[in-house]
Enzyme design. Structure first.
Site, PDB file in Angstrom:
ATOM      1  N   LYS A   1      33.465  44.585  33.792  1.00  0.00           N
ATOM      2  CA  LYS A   1      34.869  44.159  33.680  1.00  0.00           C
ATOM      3  C   LYS A   1      35.526  45.112  32.680  1.00  0.00           C
ATOM      4  CE  LYS A   1      38.245  40.815  33.720  1.00  0.00           C
ATOM      5  NZ  LYS A   1      38.883  40.202  34.886  1.00  0.00           N
TER       6      LYS A   1
ATOM      7  N   GLY B   1      38.547  43.960  38.375  1.00  0.00           N
ATOM      8  CA  GLY B   1      39.796  44.393  37.760  1.00  0.00           C
ATOM      9  C   GLY B   1      40.473  43.267  37.007  1.00  0.00           C
TER      10      GLY B   1
ATOM     11  N   GLY C   1      41.140  34.507  42.282  1.00  0.00           N
ATOM     12  CA  GLY C   1      39.721  34.209  42.471  1.00  0.00           C
ATOM     13  C   GLY C   1      38.825  35.426  42.419  1.00  0.00           C
TER      14      GLY C   1
ATOM     15  N   GLY D   1      44.220  41.307  36.798  1.00  0.00           N
ATOM     16  CA  GLY D   1      45.469  41.174  37.539  1.00  0.00           C
ATOM     17  C   GLY D   1      45.318  41.682  38.961  1.00  0.00           C
TER      18      GLY D   1
END
Length: 223
Positions: free
Chosen positions: A38, A116, A15, A118
């Site tokens: 991102k 981030g 999430g 992962g």
């Protein structure tokens, strides 16, 4: 330099994007100009889905961001839905490309939320993990954890890692509607072991303020 918050998680699909969207709203309501970044997105087929969603929402809150394109927000878009190490065929990363992109965004905002890919220990190349990127940015880390069975183990492992990283951090739960067993199987431990617990969607404004409190004494602007 704007205030930097790096959103990571205990794993993928926890999430991070939802949390970032919630914090964008919270900081806007607090009177800050928000920005979003991102650095790496994998599983990209066409436009980066997460990066596009983040930029679209942030642009409605900070009109200055309308000058940006999704390529300004997502520096490295990779097609394979895997860790950057694999998706980028283990090419060494030059972190300057991320610094340059972040600098462009920071000119337009007071707070930049960096999402981030992962989890903290997701490998970027032979030498770097995702947590190293957060450290490189000198950002305060927000760790997002889940509420499913196993969240105690997952959360504690990540907090152990963060305790050895010289960077401020907080953590929060992102509970979903089907996490029905959480109150019985996991919450008692967390209530007994931690003084403050944050839940995205329930007390996001308090979390947003707590993150700012973490940033203020750490920020290079105050050195």
């Amino acid at each position: 330099m704007s205030k930097r918050i790096f959103i990571s998680a205990t794993n993928t699909d926890i999430g991070k994007t939802y949390t970032t969207l919630q914090l964008l709203d919270a900081y806007t309501q607090m009177g800050y100009r928000v920005g979003v970044y991102k650095p790496i997105e994998t599983g990209v087929n066409g436009l980066p889905a997460d990066g596009s969603l983040l930029l679209k929402h942030a642009s409605t809150l900070n009109l200055a961001l309308k000058s940006l394109r999704v390529g300004d927000v997502v520096t490295l878009a990779l097609s394979l839905p895997a860790a950057p190490y694999v998706a980028n065929k283990n090419k060494s990363l030059n972190l300057k490309i991320f610094d340059d992109a972040l600098e462009k965004i920071e000119k337009l905002c007071d707070i930049v939320l960096i999402e981030g890919a992962g989890g903290l220990m997701t490998p970027l190349d032979d030498k770097l993990m995702m947590v190293d990127l957060a450290t490189h940015f000198d950002a305060t880390i927000l760790l997002v954890t889940h509420c499913r069975l196993g969240c105690i183990n997952d959360t504690l492992l990540n907090l152990e890692k963060l305790s050895h990283v010289d960077i401020p951090y907080l953590w929060t739960f992102n509970c979903r509607h089907d996490d029905e067993s959480f109150k019985q199987t996991s919450l008692p431990y967390f209530k007994n072991s931690f003084e403050n617990l944050y839940f995205i969607g329930h007390n996001t404004p308090a979390l947003a303020q707590a993150l700012l409190d973490k940033i203020t004494p750490h920020s290079k602007d105050n050195e």
